[in-house]
Design an enzyme around this catalytic site. Structure first.
Site, PDB file in Angstrom:
ATOM      1  N   ARG A  76       7.263 -26.350 142.476  1.00 16.45           N
ATOM      2  CA  ARG A  76       6.550 -27.629 142.458  1.00 16.45           C
ATOM      3  C   ARG A  76       5.988 -27.962 143.836  1.00 16.45           C
ATOM      4  O   ARG A  76       4.888 -28.523 143.949  1.00 16.45           O
ATOM      5  CB  ARG A  76       7.496 -28.731 141.980  1.00 16.45           C
ATOM      6  CG  ARG A  76       6.811 -30.085 141.754  1.00 16.45           C
ATOM      7  CD  ARG A  76       7.633 -30.974 140.857  1.00 16.45           C
ATOM      8  NE  ARG A  76       6.962 -32.242 140.645  1.00 16.45           N
ATOM      9  CZ  ARG A  76       7.348 -33.394 141.184  1.00 16.45           C
ATOM     10  NH1 ARG A  76       8.403 -33.439 141.978  1.00 16.45           N
ATOM     11  NH2 ARG A  76       6.689 -34.516 140.936  1.00 16.45           N
ATOM     12  N   HIS A 112       2.071 -28.958 144.677  1.00 14.21           N
ATOM     13  CA  HIS A 112       1.726 -30.203 145.361  1.00 14.21           C
ATOM     14  C   HIS A 112       1.106 -29.946 146.729  1.00 14.21           C
ATOM     15  O   HIS A 112       0.403 -30.811 147.250  1.00 14.21           O
ATOM     16  CB  HIS A 112       2.961 -31.104 145.474  1.00 14.21           C
ATOM     17  CG  HIS A 112       3.291 -31.816 144.203  1.00 14.21           C
ATOM     18  ND1 HIS A 112       3.520 -33.172 144.125  1.00 14.21           N
ATOM     19  CD2 HIS A 112       3.403 -31.354 142.929  1.00 14.21           C
ATOM     20  CE1 HIS A 112       3.762 -33.513 142.870  1.00 14.21           C
ATOM     21  NE2 HIS A 112       3.708 -32.427 142.127  1.00 14.21           N
ATOM     22  N   GLY A 133      -5.904 -27.916 149.930  1.00 15.16           N
ATOM     23  CA  GLY A 133      -5.685 -26.481 149.979  1.00 15.16           C
ATOM     24  C   GLY A 133      -4.258 -26.089 150.333  1.00 15.16           C
ATOM     25  O   GLY A 133      -3.423 -26.926 150.682  1.00 15.16           O
ATOM     26  N   ASN A 180       5.066 -37.956 145.125  1.00 15.21           N
ATOM     27  CA  ASN A 180       6.071 -37.150 145.816  1.00 15.21           C
ATOM     28  C   ASN A 180       7.347 -37.903 146.159  1.00 15.21           C
ATOM     29  O   ASN A 180       8.428 -37.310 146.225  1.00 15.21           O
ATOM     30  CB  ASN A 180       5.480 -36.582 147.110  1.00 15.21           C
ATOM     31  CG  ASN A 180       4.297 -35.670 146.869  1.00 15.21           C
ATOM     32  OD1 ASN A 180       4.146 -35.088 145.796  1.00 15.21           O
ATOM     33  ND2 ASN A 180       3.435 -35.537 147.873  1.00 15.21           N
ATOM     34  N   HIS A 214       6.304 -26.244 133.835  1.00 16.59           N
ATOM     35  CA  HIS A 214       7.267 -27.232 133.356  1.00 16.59           C
ATOM     36  C   HIS A 214       8.262 -26.623 132.375  1.00 16.59           C
ATOM     37  O   HIS A 214       9.070 -27.348 131.794  1.00 16.59           O
ATOM     38  CB  HIS A 214       6.542 -28.409 132.708  1.00 16.59           C
ATOM     39  CG  HIS A 214       5.973 -29.368 133.700  1.00 16.59           C
ATOM     40  ND1 HIS A 214       5.351 -30.546 133.341  1.00 16.59           N
ATOM     41  CD2 HIS A 214       5.920 -29.327 135.056  1.00 16.59           C
ATOM     42  CE1 HIS A 214       4.942 -31.182 134.431  1.00 16.59           C
ATOM     43  NE2 HIS A 214       5.274 -30.458 135.484  1.00 16.59           N
ATOM     44  N   ASP A 271      10.163 -19.204 130.666  1.00 17.06           N
ATOM     45  CA  ASP A 271       9.688 -18.554 129.453  1.00 17.06           C
ATOM     46  C   ASP A 271       8.641 -19.452 128.800  1.00 17.06           C
ATOM     47  O   ASP A 271       8.116 -20.361 129.443  1.00 17.06           O
ATOM     48  CB  ASP A 271      10.855 -18.262 128.504  1.00 17.06           C
ATOM     49  CG  ASP A 271      11.641 -19.527 128.125  1.00 17.06           C
ATOM     50  OD1 ASP A 271      11.114 -20.656 128.320  1.00 17.06           O
ATOM     51  OD2 ASP A 271      12.778 -19.391 127.643  1.00 17.06           O
TER      52      ASP A 271
END
Length: 328
Positions: A67, A71, A77, A101, A200, A256
């Protein structure tokens, strides 16, 4: 003379526009899987070993580092700007306090440990941005997901932008149209967006991000049994904002295609998750990924390479930071 002046300005503007378009791919062209072959040949094994220790100690560490990479890349970039701490003495405000955040991102200590291991092997050579890119790939692989060749050669920003983080990062309440537009603004397709959302399949979210959804806010788009289960820990009022629920209840710590199977059953935890399967343009792709884990893994790996090539703006002050939390 006036005509010549106007023509000159038009010509200069045309060159500037051409340069801007061309340089959207400048970072991708400069990156190479062999970038550290001579200067730090052991970097990949060092990062892999450090990430293996982190994931063994805390399975959530993999999702947290992944994550962080998202972010980071979505804000000016892939430049490790998300890792910078605020600096009160210089009145520098980083991205950690941005709304998407704050009280949400974690894993900074994991990146610190990986960077320390890399510095011990090759001092002042490998950027924090490259460490984060490698650590994200290894996090996915360690959790059972695909592997891909990471192109390297990024540099670290000396500044960050909390305002850009507030503006550029999609939120848990985003619509499908907003998600598609956010990714398109980064040069990523709707297919990339859906594949990357598959991240996710690991990780957790806080009650505050899905409270409205499971307490009547998305009554026509959420599995009733699923919502009732979540309301036990995340009621409309009185529950702790920080109560956690897995983004993929089926296999929360395995990378998965369970996330997509959950979406097909209307068990997406966040509103933005379920928007991928809610009668819109991505329904067919969600069904494909739900039934074909290999197709998801392949598309995810390709999309990660594309996202990992997002470049800082031309002229951004860059360096190889020795400490990922502050400029040199």
């Amino acid at each position: 003379m006036a005509a010549v002046s106007v023509s000159s300005r038009v010509f200069v503007l045309a060159l500037a526009l051409l340069a801007a378009v061309t340089c959207r791919g400048c970072l991708a062209a400069a990156l190479s899987t062999k970038y550290y072959d001579k200067t730090c040949p052991a970097v990949q094994s060092v990062v892999r070993s450090a990430m293996a220790r982190a994931v063994a100690a805390d399975p959530r560490a993999g999702a947290s580092v992944l994550r962080l990479f998202f972010h980071d890349c979505f804000v000016n970039g892939c430049d490790a700007s998300v890792l910078l701490d605020d600096d009160v003495s210089s009145q520098f405000t980083g991205e950690k306090g941005a709304s998407p955040n704050l009280n949400s991102l974690r894993g900074f200590e994991v990146v610190d440990a990986v960077k320390a291991a890399v510095e011990a092997s090759c001092k002042a050579t490998v950027s924090c941005a490259d460490v984060l890119a490698l650590a994200s790939r290894d996090a996915v692989a360690l959790l059972g997901g695909p592997k891909w060749n990471v192109k390297l050669g990024r540099k670290d920003a000396r500044t960050a932008s909390q305002a850009a983080a507030n503006t550029n990062l999609p939120g848990p309440g985003s619509s499908l149209a907003s998600l598609v537009a956010s990714f398109a603004a980064k040069g990523l397709s709707a297919r990339d967006m859906t594949a990357l959302s598959g991240a996710h399949t690991v990780g957790r979210a806080r009650c505050v991000t899905f409270r409205g959804r499971v307490n009547g806010g998305d009554a026509d788009a959420v599995n009733a049994t699923f919502a009732a289960q979540l309301r036990q820990a995340c009621p409309a009022s009185g529950g702790a904002d920080g109560s956690l629920a897995p983004l993929d209840a089926e296999t929360p710590d395995a990378f998965d295609n369970g996330y997509f199977r959950e979406l097909a059953q209307r068990r997406g935890l966040l509103h933005s998750d379920q928007e991928l399967f809610n009668g819109g343009s991505q329904d067919a792709l969600v069904r494909k990924y739900a039934g074909n884990g290999a197709a998801f893994a392949s598309d995810f790996a390709k999309a990660m390479v594309r996202m990992g090539s997002l470049a800082p703006a031309v002229g951004t002050p860059l360096e190889v930071r020795l400490n990922c939390r502050r400029p040199n």
